[in-house]
Design a protein around this motif. Structure first.
Motif, PDB file in Angstrom:
ATOM      1  N   SER A   1      -7.283   2.686 -10.300  1.00  0.00           N
ATOM      2  CA  SER A   1      -5.934   2.591  -9.740  1.00  0.00           C
ATOM      3  C   SER A   1      -5.895   1.758  -8.459  1.00  0.00           C
ATOM      4  O   SER A   1      -4.941   1.006  -8.233  1.00  0.00           O
ATOM      5  CB  SER A   1      -5.364   3.983  -9.484  1.00  0.00           C
ATOM      6  N   LEU A   2      -6.920   1.871  -7.610  1.00  0.00           N
ATOM      7  CA  LEU A   2      -6.939   1.077  -6.385  1.00  0.00           C
ATOM      8  C   LEU A   2      -7.254  -0.385  -6.690  1.00  0.00           C
ATOM      9  O   LEU A   2      -6.685  -1.300  -6.084  1.00  0.00           O
ATOM     10  CB  LEU A   2      -7.956   1.640  -5.394  1.00  0.00           C
TER      11      LEU A   2
ATOM     12  N   ILE B   1      -7.873   1.265   6.461  1.00  0.00           N
ATOM     13  CA  ILE B   1      -8.112   0.473   5.245  1.00  0.00           C
ATOM     14  C   ILE B   1      -7.178   0.901   4.125  1.00  0.00           C
ATOM     15  O   ILE B   1      -6.545   0.072   3.473  1.00  0.00           O
ATOM     16  CB  ILE B   1      -9.581   0.590   4.798  1.00  0.00           C
ATOM     17  N   TYR B   2      -7.059   2.212   3.898  1.00  0.00           N
ATOM     18  CA  TYR B   2      -6.280   2.702   2.765  1.00  0.00           C
ATOM     19  C   TYR B   2      -4.903   3.235   3.153  1.00  0.00           C
ATOM     20  O   TYR B   2      -4.028   3.377   2.299  1.00  0.00           O
ATOM     21  CB  TYR B   2      -7.040   3.813   2.031  1.00  0.00           C
TER      22      TYR B   2
ATOM     23  N   ARG C   1      -4.456  -2.885  -7.577  1.00  0.00           N
ATOM     24  CA  ARG C   1      -3.688  -3.532  -6.508  1.00  0.00           C
ATOM     25  C   ARG C   1      -4.174  -4.950  -6.224  1.00  0.00           C
ATOM     26  O   ARG C   1      -3.467  -5.736  -5.581  1.00  0.00           O
ATOM     27  CB  ARG C   1      -3.774  -2.709  -5.219  1.00  0.00           C
ATOM     28  N   LEU C   2      -5.375  -5.288  -6.684  1.00  0.00           N
ATOM     29  CA  LEU C   2      -5.926  -6.626  -6.454  1.00  0.00           C
ATOM     30  C   LEU C   2      -5.559  -7.611  -7.566  1.00  0.00           C
ATOM     31  O   LEU C   2      -5.765  -8.810  -7.422  1.00  0.00           O
ATOM     32  CB  LEU C   2      -7.454  -6.546  -6.342  1.00  0.00           C
ATOM     33  N   VAL C   3      -5.025  -7.099  -8.675  1.00  0.00           N
ATOM     34  CA  VAL C   3      -4.755  -7.950  -9.839  1.00  0.00           C
ATOM     35  C   VAL C   3      -3.850  -9.146  -9.517  1.00  0.00           C
ATOM     36  O   VAL C   3      -4.115 -10.265  -9.974  1.00  0.00           O
ATOM     37  CB  VAL C   3      -4.166  -7.109 -10.999  1.00  0.00           C
ATOM     38  N   PRO C   4      -2.762  -8.984  -8.728  1.00  0.00           N
ATOM     39  CA  PRO C   4      -1.902 -10.148  -8.454  1.00  0.00           C
ATOM     40  C   PRO C   4      -2.637 -11.318  -7.800  1.00  0.00           C
ATOM     41  O   PRO C   4      -2.204 -12.466  -7.923  1.00  0.00           O
ATOM     42  CB  PRO C   4      -0.836  -9.582  -7.497  1.00  0.00           C
TER      43      PRO C   4
END
Length: 545
Positions: free
Chosen positions: A220-221, A43-44, A224-227
């Motif tokens: 911080s993780l 996953i990461y 990564r979903l913002v876009p």
């Protein structure tokens, strides 16, 4: 018929999504031959280790590789960690428009600051930079020195009143460095006073700014979903979605950004109003019109139509200046004072140089930049303890990355260059480059200001590190180098001169932990609150006449 069409579209969309995000699991890549650590999880991948607030050990382990490391991204995606000098030159200079800022970085900065230098790409970014570059010239920096000295003299008085005749008093120097850096960037950068440095606590705005990095580290993780959600629906819907998001860190960050925007808007309106009223009104403001924002506003008025920036972008630069100018400089100053407290002999030697030149008075620009040991201490601290450890890029197309020297692949064959596929995330190891033993020698991990007092070894100069500052990657390089690095250097030197000429610094008994974040910050014990306690006393030695 319509139902069948919609079903077909849904199936095609799902298939495309699955192929786009999981194809790297099944399709072999040239990156598979690059050595690197095993994934922590599917996953990461290694991303959580790379972003972990206590991830210094993982970063250090990457430095044992030969300049380029293959990492595992989330869901089977491949990443690279790079600190080879030739590869870095291609990433941030030669092919900088192929290795663009990561989408999450641009999109989240757009949300946090608006369309500033940190939230734009390509021609848009170049246009902003063209107008802003002259504002940070040496000629303008010279004019900042009286403002810097005035602010730091207030800091002297504030700390002296806290000591109040005692030998040594424990003081949270991170808080005072943050307040001072905010006031410096406020007066010299925006022509605005945030904090008179009188009360024991900073105002709500300063507190909000200092919490930005710690809170951002907590999300911080999620960044990564913002876009994938930043353009979802109209702005009102996105704001409602943000308000409803059940995450403490997200809600804290939202409040901090709101506070920053409101104050920036207030300052912008005041600056604009004074400019419209003429030179006399500008002269009555803080900084007397010599601040960066006043110069920028005037330059924008006089710019051609094609070079002129809209007000929205000028406003966005203000929030960016405030955060970038305060956070990195206050961290660098806190690190420097901490290191000097651990090396009293260096502190004494530096104080002697400062007092010999200043006789206890503030220094002018030419004298300030002519102090070799002060310069060496600043350079060495920024080398070994760069506030920003790494930055991320994404390839916009397939590209070949050359290397300064060959590496050995997983299959045992020699690799001279690496084919990097489109959409590969590349982490550029700024700190790893600064302490690369192949370049800086076996003592690269030692703090030694003296290394800057003689010519640097050929391994440094010949490696052609693409950093804008002193063979270091601390301030980056290329078209996205830190535009305010000269401003930051002057801040550091003025603050250190006026503090060391008046005070002594010793280590606290409290355990301090440095948190890995967008900009590193110190905490005490298990507390998440940024803090850097030091024992501070008045200097009682002689001052040269």
């Amino acid at each position: 018929m319509l139902a069948s069409l919609l079903q077909g579209i849904a199936i095609c969309s799902a298939t495309w999504f699955l192929w786009k995000y999981f194809r790297q699991v099944f399709v072999k890549s040239p990156l598979d031959n690059i050595p690197g650590p095993a994934a922590e999880s599917f996953i990461y991948g290694n991303l959580r280790q790379l972003l972990d607030k206590n991830g210094w050990g993982f970063l250090k382990s990457l430095e044992s590789y030969d300049g380029v490391v293959k990492l595992h991204g989330p869901l089977g995606h491949r990443m690279l960690f790079v600190f080879d000098p030739t590869a870095m030159h291609n990433i941030i200079v030669k092919d900088q428009y192929i290795y663009e800022e990561a989408a999450f970085f641009i999109k989240s900065n757009l949300l946090n600051f608006g369309p500033s230098l940190l939230g734009t790409l390509g021609e848009h970014h170049r246009k902003q930079r063209k107008l802003l570059n002259p504002v940070f010239s040496i000629a303008h920096m010279r004019r900042m020195i009286p403002i810097f000295n005035d602010v730091c003299l207030k800091l002297q008085k504030a700390l002296e009143s806290r000591i109040d005749g005692n030998d040594m008093v424990e003081i949270d120097m991170l808080s005072w460095m943050g307040r001072t850096a905010l006031e410096l960037v406020g007066q010299a950068g925006l022509g605005y006073s945030f904090d008179p440095l009188v009360t024991d606590k900073p105002d709500d705005y300063a507190s909000a700014i200092k919490l930005f990095q710690p809170v951002q580290a907590e999300v911080s993780l999620l960044r990564r979903l913002v876009p994938y959600v930043s353009d979802l629906g109209p702005p009102a819907f996105r704001r409602w979605l943000l308000d409803m998001f059940p995450h403490k860190g997200v809600q804290q960050l939202k409040s901090i950004v709101d506070v920053m925007h409101e104050r920036s808007l207030e300052i912008f309106q005041l600056k604009k109003q004074a400019l419209e009223q003429g030179d006399e009104a500008v002269a009555h403001q803080v900084g007397e019109g010599k601040d960066i924002m006043s110069i920028l506003l005037k330059a924008n008025v006089e710019a051609s139509d094609e070079d002129k920036l809209p007000e929205e972008e000028i406003l966005a630069q203000m929030s960016t200046f405030i955060l970038a100018g305060m956070d990195t400089t206050s961290t660098a100053l806190s690190i420097t004072l901490t290191i000097l407290s651990q090396h009293p002999e260096v502190q004494e030697k530096l104080r002697n140089e400062i007092l010999e030149a200043s006789k206890g008075e503030p220094l002018e620009y030419d004298a300030l930049v002519s102090l070799p040991y002060l310069d060496a201490v600043c350079r060495e601290t920024l080398r070994l303890y760069a506030p920003v450890a790494q930055v991320f890029r994404e390839t916009r197309e397939d590209v070949v990355m050359p290397l300064s020297h060959p590496i050995r692949g997983v299959d045992g064959k020699t690799i001279h260059e690496i084919f990097v596929p489109k959409d590969t995330v590349v982490a550029v190891g700024l700190l790893a480059s600064n302490r690369n033993k192949a370049i800086w020698g076996e003592d690269a991990e030692e703090w030694k200001p003296e290394r800057w007092l003689s010519p640097l070894p050929g391994s440094v100069t010949e490696s052609k590190i693409p950093g804008i500052y002193s063979n270091l990657m601390t301030f980056l390089g290329g078209g996205r180098a830190c535009i305010g690095f000269k401003f930051s250097q002057l801040e550091m030197k003025v603050v250190l001169c006026l503090l060391l000429s008046k005070f002594t610094f010793a280590q606290s008994d409290k355990k301090v932990n440095w948190v890995l974040s967008g900009v590193r910050f110190p905490t005490v014990g298990n507390s998440p609150k940024p803090s850097m306690p030091l024992k501070v006393g008045l200097y009682k030695g002689p001052v040269p006449a």
